[in-house]
Enzyme design. Structure first.
Site, mmCIF file in Angstrom:
data_model
loop_
_atom_site.group_PDB
_atom_site.id
_atom_site.type_symbol
_atom_site.label_atom_id
_atom_site.label_comp_id
_atom_site.label_asym_id
_atom_site.label_seq_id
_atom_site.Cartn_x
_atom_site.Cartn_y
_atom_site.Cartn_z
ATOM 1 N N HIS A 74 0.847 -1.201 0.000
ATOM 2 C CA HIS A 74 0.000 0.000 0.000
ATOM 3 C C HIS A 74 0.878 1.245 0.000
ATOM 4 C CE1 HIS A 74 -3.986 -1.784 1.712
ATOM 5 N NE2 HIS A 74 -3.460 -2.522 0.752
ATOM 6 N N TYR A 203 -8.920 5.436 7.836
ATOM 7 C CA TYR A 203 -9.079 5.796 9.251
ATOM 8 C C TYR A 203 -10.156 6.864 9.311
ATOM 9 C CZ TYR A 203 -4.658 3.537 10.666
ATOM 10 O OH TYR A 203 -3.652 2.643 10.946
ATOM 11 N N PRO A 295 -3.139 0.200 19.250
ATOM 12 C CA PRO A 295 -2.969 -0.309 17.882
ATOM 13 C C PRO A 295 -3.159 0.724 16.763
ATOM 14 C CG PRO A 295 -5.062 -1.040 18.812
ATOM 15 C CD PRO A 295 -4.333 -0.338 19.904
ATOM 16 N N LYS A 299 1.962 -0.190 15.298
ATOM 17 C CA LYS A 299 3.391 -0.241 15.635
ATOM 18 C C LYS A 299 3.826 -1.480 16.423
ATOM 19 C CE LYS A 299 4.611 3.575 13.785
ATOM 20 N NZ LYS A 299 4.935 3.261 12.401
ATOM 21 N N TYR A 387 4.429 6.711 9.993
ATOM 22 C CA TYR A 387 3.557 5.557 9.733
ATOM 23 C C TYR A 387 4.314 4.425 9.021
ATOM 24 C CZ TYR A 387 -0.745 2.990 9.138
ATOM 25 O OH TYR A 387 -1.712 2.022 9.233
HETATM 26 C C1 LIG Z 1 -5.477 -9.076 21.315
HETATM 27 C C2 LIG Z 1 -4.436 -8.294 20.544
HETATM 28 C C3 LIG Z 1 -4.776 -7.698 19.335
HETATM 29 C C4 LIG Z 1 -3.825 -6.957 18.638
HETATM 30 N N1 LIG Z 1 -4.188 -6.352 17.478
HETATM 31 C C5 LIG Z 1 -3.285 -5.578 16.840
HETATM 32 C C6 LIG Z 1 -3.653 -4.896 15.668
HETATM 33 O O1 LIG Z 1 -4.791 -4.991 15.203
HETATM 34 N N2 LIG Z 1 -2.734 -4.123 15.057
HETATM 35 C C7 LIG Z 1 -1.449 -3.990 15.574
HETATM 36 O O2 LIG Z 1 -0.618 -3.278 14.988
HETATM 37 N N3 LIG Z 1 -1.064 -4.657 16.661
HETATM 38 C C8 LIG Z 1 -1.956 -5.433 17.309
HETATM 39 N N4 LIG Z 1 -1.584 -6.079 18.436
HETATM 40 C C9 LIG Z 1 -0.177 -5.951 18.871
HETATM 41 C C10 LIG Z 1 0.730 -6.990 18.203
HETATM 42 O O3 LIG Z 1 0.018 -8.130 17.874
HETATM 43 C C11 LIG Z 1 1.865 -7.281 19.191
HETATM 44 O O4 LIG Z 1 2.604 -6.081 19.353
HETATM 45 C C12 LIG Z 1 2.788 -8.413 18.752
HETATM 46 O O5 LIG Z 1 2.114 -9.648 18.864
HETATM 47 C C13 LIG Z 1 4.066 -8.435 19.600
HETATM 48 O O6 LIG Z 1 4.773 -9.625 19.386
HETATM 49 P P1 LIG Z 1 5.569 -10.323 20.570
HETATM 50 O O7 LIG Z 1 6.246 -11.498 19.955
HETATM 51 O O8 LIG Z 1 6.362 -9.322 21.292
HETATM 52 O O9 LIG Z 1 4.452 -10.789 21.625
HETATM 53 P P2 LIG Z 1 3.302 -11.875 21.465
HETATM 54 O O10 LIG Z 1 2.815 -11.931 20.069
HETATM 55 O O11 LIG Z 1 2.317 -11.589 22.546
HETATM 56 O O12 LIG Z 1 4.024 -13.258 21.765
HETATM 57 C C14 LIG Z 1 4.407 -13.640 23.066
HETATM 58 C C15 LIG Z 1 4.346 -15.146 23.151
HETATM 59 O O13 LIG Z 1 4.831 -15.580 24.407
HETATM 60 C C16 LIG Z 1 4.008 -16.637 24.903
HETATM 61 N N5 LIG Z 1 4.178 -16.681 26.360
HETATM 62 C C17 LIG Z 1 3.593 -15.917 27.320
HETATM 63 N N6 LIG Z 1 4.050 -16.259 28.534
HETATM 64 C C18 LIG Z 1 4.958 -17.252 28.348
HETATM 65 C C19 LIG Z 1 5.776 -17.999 29.241
HETATM 66 N N7 LIG Z 1 5.750 -17.780 30.562
HETATM 67 N N8 LIG Z 1 6.574 -18.945 28.712
HETATM 68 C C20 LIG Z 1 6.623 -19.174 27.384
HETATM 69 N N9 LIG Z 1 5.857 -18.495 26.488
HETATM 70 C C21 LIG Z 1 5.047 -17.536 26.972
HETATM 71 C C22 LIG Z 1 2.607 -16.231 24.445
HETATM 72 O O14 LIG Z 1 1.735 -17.329 24.396
HETATM 73 C C23 LIG Z 1 2.915 -15.670 23.057
HETATM 74 O O15 LIG Z 1 2.844 -16.665 22.059
HETATM 75 C C24 LIG Z 1 -2.511 -6.830 19.149
HETATM 76 C C25 LIG Z 1 -2.170 -7.449 20.357
HETATM 77 C C26 LIG Z 1 -3.119 -8.165 21.059
HETATM 78 C C27 LIG Z 1 -2.736 -8.792 22.380
#
Ligand SMILES: Cc1cc2nc3c(=O)[nH]c(=O)nc-3n(C[C@H](O)[C@H](O)[C@H](O)COP(=O)(O)OP(=O)(O)OC[C@H]3O[C@@H](n4cnc5c(N)ncnc54)[C@H](O)[C@@H]3O)c2cc1C
Length: 389
Positions: A74, A203, A295, A299, A387
Protein backbone atom coordinates in the site's frame (compact mmCIF):
# COMPACT_ATOMS: atom_id res chain seq x y z
CA UNK A 1 16.63 -33.15 32.19
CA UNK A 2 19.23 -30.40 31.67
CA UNK A 3 19.72 -28.77 28.24
CA UNK A 4 22.41 -26.35 27.13
CA UNK A 5 22.09 -23.61 24.54
CA UNK A 6 23.53 -20.18 23.84
CA UNK A 7 20.26 -18.20 23.98
CA UNK A 8 17.07 -19.38 25.69
CA UNK A 9 14.09 -17.61 24.09
CA UNK A 10 10.85 -17.37 26.06
CA UNK A 11 7.79 -16.95 23.81
CA UNK A 12 7.04 -17.92 20.21
CA UNK A 13 5.31 -14.76 19.06
CA UNK A 14 6.83 -12.75 16.21
CA UNK A 15 9.65 -11.44 18.47
CA UNK A 16 10.83 -14.81 19.80
CA UNK A 17 10.50 -16.61 16.48
CA UNK A 18 12.32 -13.91 14.50
CA UNK A 19 15.10 -13.75 17.08
CA UNK A 20 15.58 -17.52 16.88
CA UNK A 21 15.60 -17.32 13.08
CA UNK A 22 18.20 -14.51 12.92
CA UNK A 23 20.44 -16.24 15.47
CA UNK A 24 20.24 -19.53 13.60
CA UNK A 25 21.31 -17.80 10.37
CA UNK A 26 24.32 -16.44 12.24
CA UNK A 27 25.24 -19.89 13.60
CA UNK A 28 24.07 -19.17 17.17
CA UNK A 29 22.07 -21.88 18.92
CA UNK A 30 18.80 -21.13 20.71
CA UNK A 31 15.87 -22.95 22.30
CA UNK A 32 12.36 -21.43 22.03
CA UNK A 33 9.75 -22.20 24.71
CA UNK A 34 6.04 -21.43 24.24
CA UNK A 35 3.18 -22.03 26.67
CA UNK A 36 0.48 -22.24 23.97
CA UNK A 37 -0.08 -24.90 21.32
CA UNK A 38 1.22 -24.48 17.78
CA UNK A 39 -2.34 -24.28 16.42
CA UNK A 40 -3.23 -21.46 18.83
CA UNK A 41 -0.12 -19.45 17.97
CA UNK A 42 -0.61 -19.87 14.21
CA UNK A 43 -4.31 -19.01 14.22
CA UNK A 44 -4.13 -15.98 16.54
CA UNK A 45 -5.29 -12.99 14.44
CA UNK A 46 -3.69 -9.73 15.51
CA UNK A 47 -1.70 -7.12 13.60
CA UNK A 48 -1.46 -6.94 9.83
CA UNK A 49 0.41 -3.79 8.79
CA UNK A 50 4.11 -4.35 8.14
CA UNK A 51 6.36 -1.32 8.00
CA UNK A 52 8.99 -1.12 5.29
CA UNK A 53 11.71 -2.10 7.79
CA UNK A 54 9.84 -5.28 8.78
CA UNK A 55 9.36 -6.23 5.12
CA UNK A 56 13.08 -5.60 4.50
CA UNK A 57 13.98 -7.79 7.50
CA UNK A 58 11.77 -10.63 6.25
CA UNK A 59 13.37 -10.45 2.80
CA UNK A 60 16.97 -10.12 4.03
CA UNK A 61 16.49 -13.13 6.29
CA UNK A 62 15.19 -15.35 3.48
CA UNK A 63 11.48 -15.09 4.35
CA UNK A 64 10.34 -12.79 1.56
CA UNK A 65 9.06 -15.32 -0.96
CA UNK A 66 5.43 -15.77 0.23
CA UNK A 67 5.30 -12.21 1.57
CA UNK A 68 6.21 -10.84 -1.87
CA UNK A 69 3.64 -13.13 -3.51
CA UNK A 70 0.71 -12.64 -1.13
CA UNK A 71 1.41 -9.37 0.72
CA UNK A 72 -0.51 -6.30 -0.43
CA UNK A 73 1.76 -3.27 -0.88
CA UNK A 74 0.00 0.00 0.00
CA UNK A 75 1.45 3.33 -1.05
CA UNK A 76 -1.17 5.49 0.63
CA UNK A 77 -4.07 5.57 3.08
CA UNK A 78 -7.07 7.80 3.73
CA UNK A 79 -8.16 9.87 6.70
CA UNK A 80 -11.91 10.60 6.81
CA UNK A 81 -13.59 13.26 8.95
CA UNK A 82 -16.41 15.81 8.70
CA UNK A 83 -17.90 13.97 5.71
CA UNK A 84 -14.76 14.02 3.52
CA UNK A 85 -11.99 11.58 2.81
CA UNK A 86 -8.37 12.69 2.27
CA UNK A 87 -5.62 10.51 0.82
CA UNK A 88 -2.10 10.63 2.24
CA UNK A 89 0.50 9.59 -0.33
CA UNK A 90 2.80 7.59 1.96
CA UNK A 91 5.24 6.62 -0.80
CA UNK A 92 5.33 10.00 -2.51
CA UNK A 93 6.12 11.69 0.80
CA UNK A 94 8.82 9.23 1.95
CA UNK A 95 10.87 8.63 -1.18
CA UNK A 96 9.09 5.41 -2.15
CA UNK A 97 8.62 3.67 1.19
CA UNK A 98 5.34 1.81 1.74
CA UNK A 99 3.46 -0.48 4.11
CA UNK A 100 2.54 -4.09 3.32
CA UNK A 101 -0.60 -5.85 4.47
CA UNK A 102 0.38 -9.36 5.57
CA UNK A 103 -1.24 -10.85 8.68
CA UNK A 104 0.84 -11.39 11.80
CA UNK A 105 -0.29 -15.03 11.77
CA UNK A 106 1.21 -15.40 8.28
CA UNK A 107 4.52 -13.98 9.55
CA UNK A 108 4.35 -16.46 12.45
CA UNK A 109 3.57 -19.33 10.05
CA UNK A 110 6.62 -18.48 7.90
CA UNK A 111 8.87 -18.25 10.96
CA UNK A 112 7.69 -21.57 12.43
CA UNK A 113 8.25 -23.27 9.05
CA UNK A 114 11.80 -21.84 8.91
CA UNK A 115 12.48 -22.97 12.49
CA UNK A 116 11.22 -26.49 11.76
CA UNK A 117 13.31 -26.65 8.55
CA UNK A 118 16.35 -25.62 10.61
CA UNK A 119 15.87 -28.72 12.76
CA UNK A 120 15.27 -26.70 15.95
CA UNK A 121 11.51 -26.92 16.40
CA UNK A 122 9.73 -24.74 18.96
CA UNK A 123 8.84 -26.41 22.30
CA UNK A 124 5.08 -25.75 22.45
CA UNK A 125 2.72 -26.43 25.40
CA UNK A 126 5.36 -25.92 28.08
CA UNK A 127 4.22 -25.03 31.61
CA UNK A 128 5.51 -23.33 34.76
CA UNK A 129 8.34 -21.40 33.07
CA UNK A 130 10.71 -19.80 35.61
CA UNK A 131 13.77 -17.69 34.73
CA UNK A 132 16.48 -17.51 37.37
CA UNK A 133 20.05 -16.44 38.21
CA UNK A 134 19.71 -13.60 35.75
CA UNK A 135 22.64 -11.61 37.12
CA UNK A 136 25.02 -14.55 36.68
CA UNK A 137 26.86 -15.57 33.50
CA UNK A 138 24.83 -18.77 33.35
CA UNK A 139 21.16 -17.85 33.73
CA UNK A 140 18.69 -20.72 34.05
CA UNK A 141 15.23 -21.49 32.76
CA UNK A 142 13.10 -24.17 34.40
CA UNK A 143 9.91 -25.51 32.87
CA UNK A 144 7.65 -28.53 32.71
CA UNK A 145 6.71 -30.35 29.53
CA UNK A 146 4.58 -33.52 29.39
CA UNK A 147 4.78 -33.72 33.20
CA UNK A 148 8.61 -33.86 33.09
CA UNK A 149 10.79 -31.12 34.62
CA UNK A 150 13.47 -29.51 32.44
CA UNK A 151 16.22 -27.00 32.97
CA UNK A 152 18.08 -24.94 30.35
CA UNK A 153 21.52 -23.50 31.05
CA UNK A 154 22.27 -20.68 28.62
CA UNK A 155 24.49 -17.62 28.15
CA UNK A 156 21.51 -15.29 27.69
CA UNK A 157 17.73 -15.30 28.10
CA UNK A 158 15.53 -13.35 25.67
CA UNK A 159 12.19 -12.42 27.24
CA UNK A 160 9.86 -12.39 24.22
CA UNK A 161 6.82 -13.57 26.17
CA UNK A 162 4.43 -10.72 25.51
CA UNK A 163 2.54 -8.44 27.87
CA UNK A 164 1.42 -11.22 30.27
CA UNK A 165 4.67 -13.17 30.29
CA UNK A 166 6.93 -14.04 33.16
CA UNK A 167 10.22 -12.38 32.14
CA UNK A 168 9.38 -8.75 32.84
CA UNK A 169 8.08 -9.55 36.32
CA UNK A 170 11.22 -11.60 37.03
CA UNK A 171 13.35 -8.45 36.89
CA UNK A 172 13.88 -7.03 40.41
CA UNK A 173 11.35 -4.24 41.06
CA UNK A 174 14.08 -1.95 42.39
CA UNK A 175 15.85 -2.20 39.05
CA UNK A 176 12.91 -1.36 36.76
CA UNK A 177 10.40 1.39 36.16
CA UNK A 178 7.14 0.95 34.29
CA UNK A 179 5.30 3.83 32.62
CA UNK A 180 1.62 3.22 31.84
CA UNK A 181 -1.32 5.04 30.31
CA UNK A 182 -4.87 3.69 29.91
CA UNK A 183 -7.04 5.12 27.11
CA UNK A 184 -10.76 5.55 27.78
CA UNK A 185 -11.75 3.41 24.78
CA UNK A 186 -11.31 0.01 23.18
CA UNK A 187 -11.64 -1.46 19.70
CA UNK A 188 -14.32 -3.88 18.64
CA UNK A 189 -12.57 -5.75 15.82
CA UNK A 190 -14.06 -8.09 13.26
CA UNK A 191 -12.62 -10.30 10.56
CA UNK A 192 -15.11 -10.76 7.71
CA UNK A 193 -15.19 -12.95 4.65
CA UNK A 194 -15.68 -10.06 2.23
CA UNK A 195 -13.54 -8.68 -0.57
CA UNK A 196 -12.11 -5.32 0.58
CA UNK A 197 -14.21 -2.52 -0.96
CA UNK A 198 -11.22 -0.15 -0.94
CA UNK A 199 -7.64 -0.83 -2.02
CA UNK A 200 -6.22 1.15 0.90
CA UNK A 201 -6.80 1.61 4.64
CA UNK A 202 -9.34 4.21 5.79
CA UNK A 203 -9.08 5.80 9.25
CA UNK A 204 -12.34 7.56 10.08
CA UNK A 205 -12.99 10.08 12.87
CA UNK A 206 -16.80 10.16 13.00
CA UNK A 207 -19.06 11.94 15.47
CA UNK A 208 -20.21 8.47 16.67
CA UNK A 209 -16.62 7.35 17.20
CA UNK A 210 -13.54 6.15 15.36
CA UNK A 211 -13.65 3.37 12.75
CA UNK A 212 -10.93 1.69 10.71
CA UNK A 213 -11.29 -0.12 7.42
CA UNK A 214 -8.47 -2.52 6.64
CA UNK A 215 -7.90 -5.95 5.15
CA UNK A 216 -5.83 -9.10 5.53
CA UNK A 217 -6.06 -10.50 1.98
CA UNK A 218 -7.99 -9.99 -1.29
CA UNK A 219 -10.93 -11.90 0.26
CA UNK A 220 -10.79 -10.92 3.96
CA UNK A 221 -11.72 -7.52 5.38
CA UNK A 222 -10.63 -6.42 8.88
CA UNK A 223 -12.72 -3.67 10.48
CA UNK A 224 -12.68 -1.90 13.82
CA UNK A 225 -15.10 0.31 15.76
CA UNK A 226 -14.23 2.47 18.73
CA UNK A 227 -16.10 1.17 21.77
CA UNK A 228 -15.85 1.19 25.56
CA UNK A 229 -12.79 -0.66 26.93
CA UNK A 230 -15.14 -3.11 28.67
CA UNK A 231 -17.74 -3.24 25.87
CA UNK A 232 -20.12 -6.18 26.15
CA UNK A 233 -19.69 -8.07 22.88
CA UNK A 234 -23.00 -9.88 23.36
CA UNK A 235 -24.77 -6.54 22.71
CA UNK A 236 -23.27 -6.43 19.21
CA UNK A 237 -25.18 -8.57 16.73
CA UNK A 238 -23.65 -8.90 13.27
CA UNK A 239 -26.39 -6.58 11.91
CA UNK A 240 -25.60 -3.92 14.49
CA UNK A 241 -21.86 -4.10 13.69
CA UNK A 242 -22.40 -3.73 9.95
CA UNK A 243 -24.87 -0.89 10.31
CA UNK A 244 -22.49 1.02 12.63
CA UNK A 245 -19.59 0.43 10.24
CA UNK A 246 -21.67 1.78 7.33
CA UNK A 247 -22.50 4.92 9.29
CA UNK A 248 -18.95 5.60 10.49
CA UNK A 249 -17.14 4.69 7.26
CA UNK A 250 -19.69 5.40 4.50
CA UNK A 251 -19.34 8.39 2.20
CA UNK A 252 -21.92 10.70 0.61
CA UNK A 253 -21.41 9.13 -2.82
CA UNK A 254 -22.68 5.81 -1.40
CA UNK A 255 -19.41 3.95 -0.65
CA UNK A 256 -19.78 1.48 2.22
CA UNK A 257 -17.60 -1.47 3.24
CA UNK A 258 -18.70 -4.71 1.58
CA UNK A 259 -20.20 -7.08 4.15
CA UNK A 260 -19.98 -10.85 4.52
CA UNK A 261 -19.94 -13.57 7.16
CA UNK A 262 -18.11 -12.44 10.32
CA UNK A 263 -15.37 -14.97 11.08
CA UNK A 264 -14.18 -13.47 14.35
CA UNK A 265 -15.18 -10.71 16.80
CA UNK A 266 -13.25 -9.33 19.77
CA UNK A 267 -12.91 -6.32 22.04
CA UNK A 268 -9.44 -5.05 22.94
CA UNK A 269 -8.72 -2.30 25.46
CA UNK A 270 -6.07 0.27 24.60
CA UNK A 271 -3.05 1.09 26.70
CA UNK A 272 0.52 2.27 26.51
CA UNK A 273 3.17 0.57 28.65
CA UNK A 274 6.95 0.92 28.66
CA UNK A 275 9.32 -0.92 31.00
CA UNK A 276 12.77 0.56 31.52
CA UNK A 277 15.43 -0.69 31.17
CA UNK A 278 14.83 -3.57 28.76
CA UNK A 279 17.65 -5.57 30.35
CA UNK A 280 18.60 -7.02 33.69
CA UNK A 281 21.90 -8.90 33.83
CA UNK A 282 21.72 -11.61 31.16
CA UNK A 283 17.96 -11.19 30.55
CA UNK A 284 16.94 -9.00 27.60
CA UNK A 285 13.29 -8.05 26.95
CA UNK A 286 11.94 -7.61 23.41
CA UNK A 287 8.53 -6.82 21.89
CA UNK A 288 5.33 -6.67 23.95
CA UNK A 289 7.22 -8.03 26.98
CA UNK A 290 8.82 -4.58 27.23
CA UNK A 291 6.25 -2.25 25.69
CA UNK A 292 2.66 -2.03 24.48
CA UNK A 293 1.33 0.64 22.15
CA UNK A 294 -2.30 1.36 21.26
CA UNK A 295 -2.97 -0.31 17.88
CA UNK A 296 -3.93 2.93 16.07
CA UNK A 297 -0.42 3.51 14.70
CA UNK A 298 0.07 -0.19 13.77
CA UNK A 299 3.39 -0.24 15.64
CA UNK A 300 3.28 -3.24 18.05
CA UNK A 301 4.47 -5.97 15.69
CA UNK A 302 6.91 -3.64 13.95
CA UNK A 303 8.50 -2.54 17.22
CA UNK A 304 8.89 -6.20 18.23
CA UNK A 305 10.70 -6.90 14.96
CA UNK A 306 12.94 -3.83 15.34
CA UNK A 307 13.88 -4.94 18.89
CA UNK A 308 14.93 -8.44 17.87
CA UNK A 309 16.81 -7.23 14.82
CA UNK A 310 18.90 -5.05 17.16
CA UNK A 311 19.23 -7.79 19.81
CA UNK A 312 20.28 -10.45 17.28
CA UNK A 313 22.94 -8.18 15.85
CA UNK A 314 24.23 -7.37 19.37
CA UNK A 315 24.43 -11.09 20.22
CA UNK A 316 26.32 -11.77 16.98
CA UNK A 317 28.88 -9.07 17.94
CA UNK A 318 29.24 -10.73 21.33
CA UNK A 319 29.81 -14.23 19.95
CA UNK A 320 31.75 -13.42 16.79
CA UNK A 321 33.84 -10.42 17.88
CA UNK A 322 33.77 -10.85 21.69
CA UNK A 323 32.38 -7.30 21.79
CA UNK A 324 29.57 -6.50 24.23
CA UNK A 325 29.19 -2.81 23.32
CA UNK A 326 26.01 -3.38 21.32
CA UNK A 327 24.50 -5.52 24.08
CA UNK A 328 25.20 -2.73 26.55
CA UNK A 329 23.56 -0.21 24.21
CA UNK A 330 20.55 -2.40 23.37
CA UNK A 331 18.13 -1.12 25.99
CA UNK A 332 18.83 2.58 25.45
CA UNK A 333 18.57 2.35 21.66
CA UNK A 334 15.43 0.18 21.70
CA UNK A 335 13.75 2.51 24.21
CA UNK A 336 14.42 5.57 22.04
CA UNK A 337 12.57 3.93 19.17
CA UNK A 338 9.82 2.73 21.53
CA UNK A 339 9.15 6.23 22.86
CA UNK A 340 9.02 7.62 19.31
CA UNK A 341 6.40 4.97 18.49
CA UNK A 342 4.51 5.73 21.74
CA UNK A 343 4.44 9.42 20.86
CA UNK A 344 3.07 8.76 17.37
CA UNK A 345 0.56 6.07 18.43
CA UNK A 346 -0.71 8.20 21.28
CA UNK A 347 -1.03 11.28 19.05
CA UNK A 348 -2.86 9.29 16.35
CA UNK A 349 -5.19 7.78 18.96
CA UNK A 350 -6.15 11.16 20.40
CA UNK A 351 -6.47 12.77 16.96
CA UNK A 352 -8.93 10.16 15.67
CA UNK A 353 -11.01 8.94 18.65
CA UNK A 354 -14.01 10.74 20.11
CA UNK A 355 -13.85 11.25 23.84
CA UNK A 356 -17.27 10.84 25.43
CA UNK A 357 -18.46 14.01 27.20
CA UNK A 358 -15.62 16.04 25.66
CA UNK A 359 -16.39 19.73 25.36
CA UNK A 360 -17.38 21.49 22.12
CA UNK A 361 -13.98 23.18 22.32
CA UNK A 362 -12.28 19.78 22.31
CA UNK A 363 -14.21 18.63 19.23
CA UNK A 364 -13.36 21.82 17.31
CA UNK A 365 -9.70 21.46 18.31
CA UNK A 366 -9.68 17.86 17.06
CA UNK A 367 -11.17 18.95 13.74
CA UNK A 368 -8.53 21.68 13.38
CA UNK A 369 -5.83 19.07 14.09
CA UNK A 370 -7.11 16.82 11.28
CA UNK A 371 -7.60 19.73 8.87
CA UNK A 372 -4.00 20.77 9.49
CA UNK A 373 -2.81 17.19 8.94
CA UNK A 374 -4.43 16.80 5.52
CA UNK A 375 -3.84 20.42 4.44
CA UNK A 376 -0.13 20.74 5.13
CA UNK A 377 2.52 18.90 3.15
CA UNK A 378 4.87 19.20 6.12
CA UNK A 379 2.30 17.61 8.47
CA UNK A 380 1.50 14.84 5.98
CA UNK A 381 5.23 14.13 5.49
CA UNK A 382 5.74 13.85 9.23
CA UNK A 383 2.73 11.51 9.44
CA UNK A 384 3.94 9.38 6.51
CA UNK A 385 7.49 9.10 7.89
CA UNK A 386 6.16 7.88 11.22
CA UNK A 387 3.56 5.56 9.73
CA UNK A 388 5.82 3.70 7.29
CA UNK A 389 8.55 3.57 9.97
C1 LIG B 1 -5.48 -9.08 21.32
C2 LIG B 1 -4.44 -8.29 20.54
C3 LIG B 1 -4.78 -7.70 19.33
C4 LIG B 1 -3.82 -6.96 18.64
N1 LIG B 1 -4.19 -6.35 17.48
C5 LIG B 1 -3.29 -5.58 16.84
C6 LIG B 1 -3.65 -4.90 15.67
O1 LIG B 1 -4.79 -4.99 15.20
N2 LIG B 1 -2.73 -4.12 15.06
C7 LIG B 1 -1.45 -3.99 15.57
O2 LIG B 1 -0.62 -3.28 14.99
N3 LIG B 1 -1.06 -4.66 16.66
C8 LIG B 1 -1.96 -5.43 17.31
N4 LIG B 1 -1.58 -6.08 18.44
C9 LIG B 1 -0.18 -5.95 18.87
C10 LIG B 1 0.73 -6.99 18.20
O3 LIG B 1 0.02 -8.13 17.87
C11 LIG B 1 1.86 -7.28 19.19
O4 LIG B 1 2.60 -6.08 19.35
C12 LIG B 1 2.79 -8.41 18.75
O5 LIG B 1 2.11 -9.65 18.86
C13 LIG B 1 4.07 -8.44 19.60
O6 LIG B 1 4.77 -9.62 19.39
P1 LIG B 1 5.57 -10.32 20.57
O7 LIG B 1 6.25 -11.50 19.96
O8 LIG B 1 6.36 -9.32 21.29
O9 LIG B 1 4.45 -10.79 21.62
P2 LIG B 1 3.30 -11.87 21.46
O10 LIG B 1 2.81 -11.93 20.07
O11 LIG B 1 2.32 -11.59 22.55
O12 LIG B 1 4.02 -13.26 21.76
C14 LIG B 1 4.41 -13.64 23.07
C15 LIG B 1 4.35 -15.15 23.15
O13 LIG B 1 4.83 -15.58 24.41
C16 LIG B 1 4.01 -16.64 24.90
N5 LIG B 1 4.18 -16.68 26.36
C17 LIG B 1 3.59 -15.92 27.32
N6 LIG B 1 4.05 -16.26 28.53
C18 LIG B 1 4.96 -17.25 28.35
C19 LIG B 1 5.78 -18.00 29.24
N7 LIG B 1 5.75 -17.78 30.56
N8 LIG B 1 6.57 -18.94 28.71
C20 LIG B 1 6.62 -19.17 27.38
N9 LIG B 1 5.86 -18.50 26.49
C21 LIG B 1 5.05 -17.54 26.97
C22 LIG B 1 2.61 -16.23 24.44
O14 LIG B 1 1.73 -17.33 24.40
C23 LIG B 1 2.91 -15.67 23.06
O15 LIG B 1 2.84 -16.66 22.06
C24 LIG B 1 -2.51 -6.83 19.15
C25 LIG B 1 -2.17 -7.45 20.36
C26 LIG B 1 -3.12 -8.17 21.06
C27 LIG B 1 -2.74 -8.79 22.38
Amino acid sequence: MTHRTQVAIIGAGPAGLMLGHLLHRAGIDSVILETRSEAYVVERVRAGVLEQGTVDLMRESGLGERLDREGLRHEGLSIAFAGSRHRIDLSGLTGGRAITIYGQHEVVKDLIAARTAAGRPVHFNVERVVVDELASERPRVRYVQDDASHEILSDFIAGCDGSHGTCRSSMPAAHTQTFEHEYPFGWLGILAEAAPASDELIYSCHSRGFALFSMRSPTITRLYLQCAPDEDLSQWSDDRIWSELRVRLGTEDGWVPADGPILQKSVTGMRSVVTEPMRYGRLFLAGDAAHIVPPTGAKGLNLAMADVRRLASALVSFYVAADDTALNEYSGMALRRTWRAQRFSSWMTSALHRVEHASGFEHRRQLAELEYLVGSRAAMTSFAENYVG
